[in-house]
Design a protein around this motif. Sequence first.
Motif, mmCIF file in Angstrom:
data_model
loop_
_atom_site.group_PDB
_atom_site.id
_atom_site.type_symbol
_atom_site.label_atom_id
_atom_site.label_comp_id
_atom_site.label_asym_id
_atom_site.label_seq_id
_atom_site.Cartn_x
_atom_site.Cartn_y
_atom_site.Cartn_z
ATOM 1 N N UNK A 46 27.003 51.892 42.400
ATOM 2 C CA UNK A 46 27.884 51.764 43.567
ATOM 3 C C UNK A 46 27.340 50.710 44.528
ATOM 4 N N UNK A 47 26.027 50.668 44.668
ATOM 5 C CA UNK A 47 25.396 49.634 45.510
ATOM 6 C C UNK A 47 25.601 48.235 44.915
ATOM 7 N N UNK A 48 25.531 48.142 43.599
ATOM 8 C CA UNK A 48 25.770 46.854 42.959
ATOM 9 C C UNK A 48 27.196 46.366 43.185
ATOM 10 N N UNK A 49 28.143 47.293 43.098
ATOM 11 C CA UNK A 49 29.535 46.950 43.321
ATOM 12 C C UNK A 49 29.752 46.522 44.776
ATOM 13 N N UNK A 50 29.170 47.284 45.709
ATOM 14 C CA UNK A 50 29.304 46.946 47.120
ATOM 15 C C UNK A 50 28.708 45.568 47.425
ATOM 16 N N UNK A 51 27.539 45.291 46.867
ATOM 17 C CA UNK A 51 26.891 43.999 47.099
ATOM 18 C C UNK A 51 27.731 42.863 46.534
ATOM 19 N N UNK A 52 28.298 43.084 45.337
ATOM 20 C CA UNK A 52 29.110 42.036 44.713
ATOM 21 C C UNK A 52 30.372 41.750 45.508
ATOM 22 N N UNK A 53 30.823 42.735 46.253
ATOM 23 C CA UNK A 53 32.041 42.576 47.057
ATOM 24 C C UNK A 53 31.727 42.156 48.501
ATOM 25 N N UNK A 54 30.455 41.910 48.772
ATOM 26 C CA UNK A 54 30.066 41.379 50.079
ATOM 27 C C UNK A 54 29.856 42.406 51.171
ATOM 28 N N UNK A 96 20.603 44.569 29.630
ATOM 29 C CA UNK A 96 20.860 45.749 30.458
ATOM 30 C C UNK A 96 22.354 45.929 30.692
ATOM 31 N N UNK A 97 23.050 44.842 30.993
ATOM 32 C CA UNK A 97 24.495 44.945 31.211
ATOM 33 C C UNK A 97 25.201 45.426 29.953
ATOM 34 N N UNK A 98 24.774 44.923 28.810
ATOM 35 C CA UNK A 98 25.373 45.359 27.549
ATOM 36 C C UNK A 98 25.145 46.855 27.339
ATOM 37 N N UNK A 146 36.288 50.392 31.307
ATOM 38 C CA UNK A 146 35.400 50.128 30.174
ATOM 39 C C UNK A 146 35.897 48.925 29.377
ATOM 40 N N UNK A 147 37.194 48.892 29.097
ATOM 41 C CA UNK A 147 37.770 47.771 28.373
ATOM 42 C C UNK A 147 37.544 46.461 29.120
ATOM 43 N N UNK A 148 37.744 46.499 30.433
ATOM 44 C CA UNK A 148 37.548 45.299 31.237
ATOM 45 C C UNK A 148 36.099 44.827 31.181
ATOM 46 N N UNK A 149 35.161 45.753 31.250
ATOM 47 C CA UNK A 149 33.746 45.392 31.209
ATOM 48 C C UNK A 149 33.394 44.741 29.867
ATOM 49 N N UNK A 192 29.749 42.827 38.032
ATOM 50 C CA UNK A 192 30.612 43.701 38.829
ATOM 51 C C UNK A 192 31.411 44.636 37.927
ATOM 52 N N UNK A 193 32.011 44.087 36.882
ATOM 53 C CA UNK A 193 32.822 44.904 35.978
ATOM 54 C C UNK A 193 31.978 45.975 35.293
#
Length: 371
Positions: free
Chosen positions: A362-370, A230-232, A290-293, A306-307
Amino acid sequence: MEKLVLTEEETMLADMARGYLDGAAPVAKLRKMRDANETHDAALWKEMAEMGWAGVLVPEAQGGSDMGYAAANVLAREMGKTLTVSPFISSAVIAATALRQVADARAEAALARIAAGEATYALAVDEGIKFDPEATQMTARADGNGFRLSGKKQFVVDGAMADRLLVLARTENGLTLFDIPADRAGVTRDRSNMIDARDAARITFDDVEATGEDVLGQVDQAMNVLKPALMAGQGALAAEMTGLAAGAFDMTVGYIKERKQFGVEIARFQALQHRAAHLWCEIEVTASAILNAGRMMDADPENAALAVSLAKARATQTATLAVQEGVQMHGGIGMTDAYDMGFYMKRARVGAEWLGDYSYHAEQVAAARGF
């Protein structure tokens, strides 16, 4: 700190892909396919396989080029610029990644078929109106040494033409991922009329037989195989959407340089210059995400979530801005079917929903950042 710019090899790959796609899969080809009610170009996919694109994530031992996720995202972005229709994300990215998590002869044989362009896959996960794999209700009832699959899946991209299906179902103590032929008895595929003229299907599983060999990974442990896949897919889709934004931007800038008002090209108007400059900046920042991910997926996949979610959220936002600005700067004709901007807007809308929308990521990013 590594700079988030294309390497020399990635630049060469992008240039090669651009040269091929401009001739083999321009937006005009998508229009012809739409008008002919076609959603798959087998000849195009065969050519991509011959160039090694279908095997971009397949190990060399199975006939692939094994170039990595950053390279796969480079190809996806170039495809997005011309809205190329192919099973690249479903087969070469999602399915290949899932199969790579399983070290057995069956998975290796399947990877070889993907790399050769001999097998196409579709991911059957979505059941409700939003992406939520953990909420899967489709059942896989134990039956002797195998299972019986019953339930419905929707928004299965490439589902009408795929040879095989990766199917997520609920077993006794968790979720299990199955790899089954799309034509197995009890499987009914109803093609969906997607607004972006791309293949998708609603699929019904009516007491479909699945053996132990059809299980991909371990019973009740689907996410060990599915999460990396899924991440890929999310990363590649984000790359495609960023390419889409760049394609829409180029089309818009080309138009405002030619369109005149009061005898002056409207590109000379400062308000439009500011809007175009803002959009260009957004596309560049998203391209860095995108490059970072892609590089996180290559170097540290266990910590890439997160990326990837950041990339998909930004790509959704940027593609939406690009097509909205494109339609507005084209004026009234931007809303007509005579111009290609509408194709970009429709693809952006579908891409925004596939594999998780902006709110989901956005929820995934927020959760990963605590938060």
